[in-house]
Design an enzyme around this catalytic site. Sequence first.
Site, PDB file in Angstrom:
ATOM      1  N   ASP A   5      70.435  57.562  81.911  1.00 52.29           N
ATOM      2  CA  ASP A   5      70.879  58.766  82.620  1.00 52.29           C
ATOM      3  C   ASP A   5      70.875  59.914  81.621  1.00 52.29           C
ATOM      4  O   ASP A   5      71.872  60.159  80.950  1.00 52.29           O
ATOM      5  CB  ASP A   5      72.289  58.579  83.183  1.00 52.29           C
ATOM      6  CG  ASP A   5      72.351  57.571  84.318  1.00 52.29           C
ATOM      7  OD1 ASP A   5      71.709  57.814  85.344  1.00 52.29           O
ATOM      8  OD2 ASP A   5      73.047  56.546  84.179  1.00 52.29           O
ATOM      9  N   ARG A  63      72.996  60.497  77.504  1.00 50.30           N
ATOM     10  CA  ARG A  63      73.213  59.221  76.817  1.00 50.30           C
ATOM     11  C   ARG A  63      72.747  59.275  75.364  1.00 50.30           C
ATOM     12  O   ARG A  63      73.387  58.710  74.491  1.00 50.30           O
ATOM     13  CB  ARG A  63      72.452  58.096  77.550  1.00 50.30           C
ATOM     14  CG  ARG A  63      72.810  57.947  79.002  1.00 50.30           C
ATOM     15  CD  ARG A  63      74.279  57.695  79.226  1.00 50.30           C
ATOM     16  NE  ARG A  63      74.593  57.476  80.626  1.00 50.30           N
ATOM     17  CZ  ARG A  63      75.770  57.731  81.177  1.00 50.30           C
ATOM     18  NH1 ARG A  63      76.746  58.222  80.443  1.00 50.30           N
ATOM     19  NH2 ARG A  63      75.973  57.497  82.461  1.00 50.30           N
ATOM     20  N   ARG A 109      76.252  69.236  87.555  1.00 49.84           N
ATOM     21  CA  ARG A 109      75.063  68.381  87.465  1.00 49.84           C
ATOM     22  C   ARG A 109      74.016  68.828  88.483  1.00 49.84           C
ATOM     23  O   ARG A 109      72.825  68.527  88.334  1.00 49.84           O
ATOM     24  CB  ARG A 109      75.444  66.933  87.714  1.00 49.84           C
ATOM     25  CG  ARG A 109      76.399  66.355  86.694  1.00 49.84           C
ATOM     26  CD  ARG A 109      76.966  65.019  87.162  1.00 49.84           C
ATOM     27  NE  ARG A 109      75.907  64.042  87.380  1.00 49.84           N
ATOM     28  CZ  ARG A 109      76.093  62.879  88.007  1.00 49.84           C
ATOM     29  NH1 ARG A 109      77.286  62.571  88.509  1.00 49.84           N
ATOM     30  NH2 ARG A 109      75.087  62.032  88.147  1.00 49.84           N
ATOM     31  N   LYS A 160      68.093  62.141  92.657  1.00 53.63           N
ATOM     32  CA  LYS A 160      69.325  61.486  93.110  1.00 53.63           C
ATOM     33  C   LYS A 160      70.305  62.535  93.630  1.00 53.63           C
ATOM     34  O   LYS A 160      70.215  63.699  93.231  1.00 53.63           O
ATOM     35  CB  LYS A 160      69.941  60.659  91.978  1.00 53.63           C
ATOM     36  CG  LYS A 160      70.317  61.451  90.714  1.00 53.63           C
ATOM     37  CD  LYS A 160      70.732  60.496  89.605  1.00 53.63           C
ATOM     38  CE  LYS A 160      71.276  61.242  88.419  1.00 53.63           C
ATOM     39  NZ  LYS A 160      71.593  60.377  87.281  1.00 53.63           N
ATOM     40  N   HIS A 161      71.152  62.188  94.606  1.00 53.82           N
ATOM     41  CA  HIS A 161      71.505  60.895  95.184  1.00 53.82           C
ATOM     42  C   HIS A 161      71.324  61.032  96.692  1.00 53.82           C
ATOM     43  O   HIS A 161      72.143  61.676  97.349  1.00 53.82           O
ATOM     44  CB  HIS A 161      72.942  60.529  94.886  1.00 53.82           C
ATOM     45  CG  HIS A 161      73.340  60.650  93.427  1.00 53.82           C
ATOM     46  ND1 HIS A 161      73.652  61.856  92.819  1.00 53.82           N
ATOM     47  CD2 HIS A 161      73.464  59.706  92.449  1.00 53.82           C
ATOM     48  CE1 HIS A 161      73.970  61.646  91.548  1.00 53.82           C
ATOM     49  NE2 HIS A 161      73.869  60.355  91.294  1.00 53.82           N
ATOM     50  N   HIS A 211      82.432  56.686  92.370  1.00 56.67           N
ATOM     51  CA  HIS A 211      82.734  55.674  91.354  1.00 56.67           C
ATOM     52  C   HIS A 211      84.041  54.965  91.683  1.00 56.67           C
ATOM     53  O   HIS A 211      84.211  53.778  91.382  1.00 56.67           O
ATOM     54  CB  HIS A 211      82.850  56.301  89.960  1.00 56.67           C
ATOM     55  CG  HIS A 211      81.557  56.794  89.405  1.00 56.67           C
ATOM     56  ND1 HIS A 211      81.046  58.026  89.713  1.00 56.67           N
ATOM     57  CD2 HIS A 211      80.662  56.211  88.575  1.00 56.67           C
ATOM     58  CE1 HIS A 211      79.891  58.192  89.086  1.00 56.67           C
ATOM     59  NE2 HIS A 211      79.625  57.116  88.388  1.00 56.67           N
ATOM     60  N   ASP A 239      72.211  53.517  93.413  1.00 56.24           N
ATOM     61  CA  ASP A 239      73.122  53.901  92.349  1.00 56.24           C
ATOM     62  C   ASP A 239      73.801  52.618  91.872  1.00 56.24           C
ATOM     63  O   ASP A 239      73.626  51.546  92.468  1.00 56.24           O
ATOM     64  CB  ASP A 239      74.139  54.918  92.872  1.00 56.24           C
ATOM     65  CG  ASP A 239      74.692  55.809  91.768  1.00 56.24           C
ATOM     66  OD1 ASP A 239      74.578  55.446  90.590  1.00 56.24           O
ATOM     67  OD2 ASP A 239      75.250  56.881  92.096  1.00 56.24           O
TER      68      ASP A 239
END
Length: 596
Positions: free
Chosen positions: A141, A149, A210, A239-240, A252, A325
């Site tokens: 990601d 990352r 984002r 995404k998403h 999440h 996801d």
Amino acid sequence: MTTRNRRFHALALPVAGVLAFTGVGVASAASAPRVSAEAQAEAAATQALRGLTLEQKVGQLFVTWVNGKTADEVNPKNQADFGVDTPAQVVAKYHLGGVIYFDNATRDNFDNPVQVAKLSNGLQKAAITSGAHIPLQIAADQEGGTVTRMGAPATEFPNAMAISAGRDTNRATQAATILGRELRAVGINQDFAPDSDVNSNPVNPVIGVRSFSGQPGLASDFVTAELKGFAKSVAATAKHFPGHGAAPTDSHTGLPRIDSTEAYWRTNDVPPFKAAIAAGVDSIMSAHIQFPSLDPSLEPATLSKPIITDRLRTELGYNGVVITDSLEMEGVRKLHSDAEIPVLALKAGVDQLLMPVHLELAINSVLAAVRSGDIPMRRIDQSVLRVLKLKFKRGILFSPFVNPDKVMKTVGIPASLKTAQDIADRGITAIANDAGLLPLKQKPATALVTGWGVSTTANLAQKLTAHGTAATAFQTGQTPTDAQVAQAVAQAQNADLVVVLTNNIATYPLQTKLLDALQATGKPVVAVAAQIPYDAGYPSAVQTWLATYGYIGPTLEALAKVVLGETKPVGKLPVDIPAGADVHTVKYPFGHGLTW
């Protein structure tokens, strides 16, 4: 030599060799018939599929984490998660289609770029010398900004909203080109980016900056621009789907329900995904959200045939890879067991299953469903072919390895760092300057940086100091106490300028108490929405507001230069900013942005 070994060696050949092996004519450059890229991919994928066992086919449909920084590292977490010792053994045991890298404490795969390249090579070796003999998708990601990352010394880019605030799609393409090139240099061949959601809900707790924009047109333009850059090096992922931008909760930790009408969805959420499909996006990631107007059954979109097959496949005409996801997320686990989820996802039309909580259970559930006839073999073959075509198109099948000795000739080079800083400079947005405080009449000798963020306040203070203003940092967090407010006020008395960083006033309103107290000191105060720009809409006494849409190093450098008058702000809001909690009243409209 076994059939499977012959298949792998063919896949390792240049394209012409692959085509010859698959029966596509390549007698000579002059006499060979012209073969479309799609036909080449279809032929190579079909040949690679032949001879795979059911277990190897199903393995290609799974992407998971591994624990460790080298392929042969014995890590006790692998034994707990997968029943083996090393990352390489995880790949070999389950015939995986892909792995995903993380940089957090529990699954830390990142130390430095050269180490990552060696890890990637080791995992690819494990994939092609065992099981299906098919190279891996290695993903991360790497959106930029908040979701990064591989950080420094790799090139760091601002969040999507900061890039679109600059209103230059060419810069977005440049950012994605560099991100993709650096990922590929360390063996990461798939980026789970760009975020293609339209952030229509100001209190969305998981998307926010984002997203490129709260307007579908601007979001579509920047999604397309980034895909153009990613396509030069890596597989990209929009995404998403069907759109996470209106979510009121974080998938999440919960199962968001979006009550938009279908008509609104088509107008607001669909355009960036249509644009991504038109741009040839390699894969699309599903969202773990309920969307009653699209599927009244209230299945999460990841498990919904009306959403994945009827809307995405049939209506939008997408025939590429659909990946879930993370299947660890609570949004997909609320209604079904971990054994049911992968089977339901495949029935819905998904191709790849990302990070199931219990990998062996998930794989065995799919195998059992195929053997019982609950999932037809042709359905498995359909998804495996899509995965293999992606691997062919992105050069993964025949060029999976990288050269660790050349990594640092690509990663974090000066030209890329300069581009990242130029992009960050364009993103700073001046939202309010009612008292005409900025630009400052003269550079302050001293400054106090306070508010949210231990490292962020400290880093900004360092930037200001480097530019000639001696700055100190005093962080008060998102919930400043009365004692902290009093301390900040006391320290402000000795400063020529006060800069206050905020983060999510909607959820943490005590930050306005700090703003008001500092403004009452009579010192010049600049408030900075250091993450979501919506903070500037909440009532406070402060009259000067800037938005940065994030807090990575280049962004804080850009902020320091604007605050001290070395550069002018040029950013334009990519969203409407409502009047505090009144989301129906716009205080600062889309496109607003001051300069001087």
